[in-house]
Write an enzyme that holds these catalytic residues in place. Sequence first.
Site, PDB file in Angstrom:
ATOM      1  CB  CYS A  24      -0.904   0.000   1.228  1.00  0.00           C
ATOM      2  SG  CYS A  24       0.019  -0.016   2.769  1.00  0.00           S
ATOM      3  CB  CYS A  39       3.774  -0.534   2.791  1.00  0.00           C
ATOM      4  SG  CYS A  39       2.238  -1.110   3.531  1.00  0.00           S
TER       5      CYS A  39
END
Lengths: 351, 80
Positions: free
Chosen positions: B10, B13
């Site tokens: 994501c 991250c």
Amino acid sequence: MRDVVVAGFLALKDYVATHVLTCLVPAFLLAGGIVSFINREVILEYLGEKRSKLSSFSLASIASFFVAACSCTVIPVASGLYFGGATVGVAFIILWVAPATNVLALTYTGSLLGASMAFARVVAAIIMAFLVGSIMSLAFQREHTVPVSSEGGSSQPKGAILERRSAFLLFLVLLSLLLPNYLIRSGPYLHKVILWAALTAIFATYAKLAFPPKAIQEWLRETFWFVRLIFPLLLLGVFVVGVIGKLLPETWIRTWLGGNSIRSSFLATLIGAVSYFATLTEAPFVSTLMKLGMGKGPALALLLTGPGLSLPNWLAIARVFGGKKAFVYVATIVLLGTVVGWFFGNFIFAP
Amino acid sequence: MNIAVFGMGCPKCKATEHNVREACRALGIDAEVTHVADPREFAKMGVRMTPAVVVDGTVLFSGKVPTVEELKEALQKLRS
């Protein structure tokens, strides 16, 4: 062609411009506050524990309200719980409830489609959560997953979920979100903005007095993440909604999605389950379709299945949990969505 | 030093990984930065919220994107 583009921009004006200050800004602040002030680790720790089905399912339904706001964060959370020792029912409840009904989605739904639709969305999502949880546990109960979790940290004392001053701050933010939209229902938009500004000044002052600057920074940083992740997709999504609304002939909508028949509900559920809706875009999409003649039951079905399920999402779930579980989950949701849409349309929303 | 960023790709991250590399560069740490995307690994380490930063088997951060400053502070403490 020009008409279509104009329709897209009109939708942007209707669904975004007039909702930014009084709905989206406070909703993002509330979501950011939930992430930074509520100790989600502790909530998840409770969820991993062994307890009766009823209490673990209720806990999971309520918890997912606070744990994640979009489908991108929910898969890691649900799979982490599953591989960490929680039951399959609990993991799939989290996977279902968090996108179907959460703070952001609810406030935007309420603001666009009215409080009764937002309320129906919560109730229906939670009823479906219990059914999904039960069906998943029934189907896969014999499958004993050995939790891969190494640390048995369950005996340690747990921290507090939420400090009192944080709870009060979140309550004040919630007021700034709800009061302008529910107290001032008519009159110029400016009245709403004034009330919103006053309430915002109140919680900002309280935050400044009661919290160290570091905590406030953290809160704003989390809020900004929500804006950054969701807002661009929302703008794009709403534009597309405007264009689609212009292109789709009204008679089609009336024929296929009008009324509250099983068929309309099924089609709405299917649209929601297959296509990708960025968080929040499901509400303007449904609002546009309803203006073109979609029934209330199918509308609810689409609101529920839209944000949580999509083709790419099926694949992600299958990769993490295995194809069999993904198939049972998706089939269950489509079936339940259809029934719930039909039921609410005929018995709850009935004139 | 082995630094693992836990997350399933994501944007948060990715931002975490970026900050980790930034902090290492600022401190002159020659670390191997890896990205772990398997939820089984998350559970094994007791990580419940992603993104998480795990350094040589210790969870330093989880559930948020740590700033470069926070990372520098934590890494320095680990080194001494």
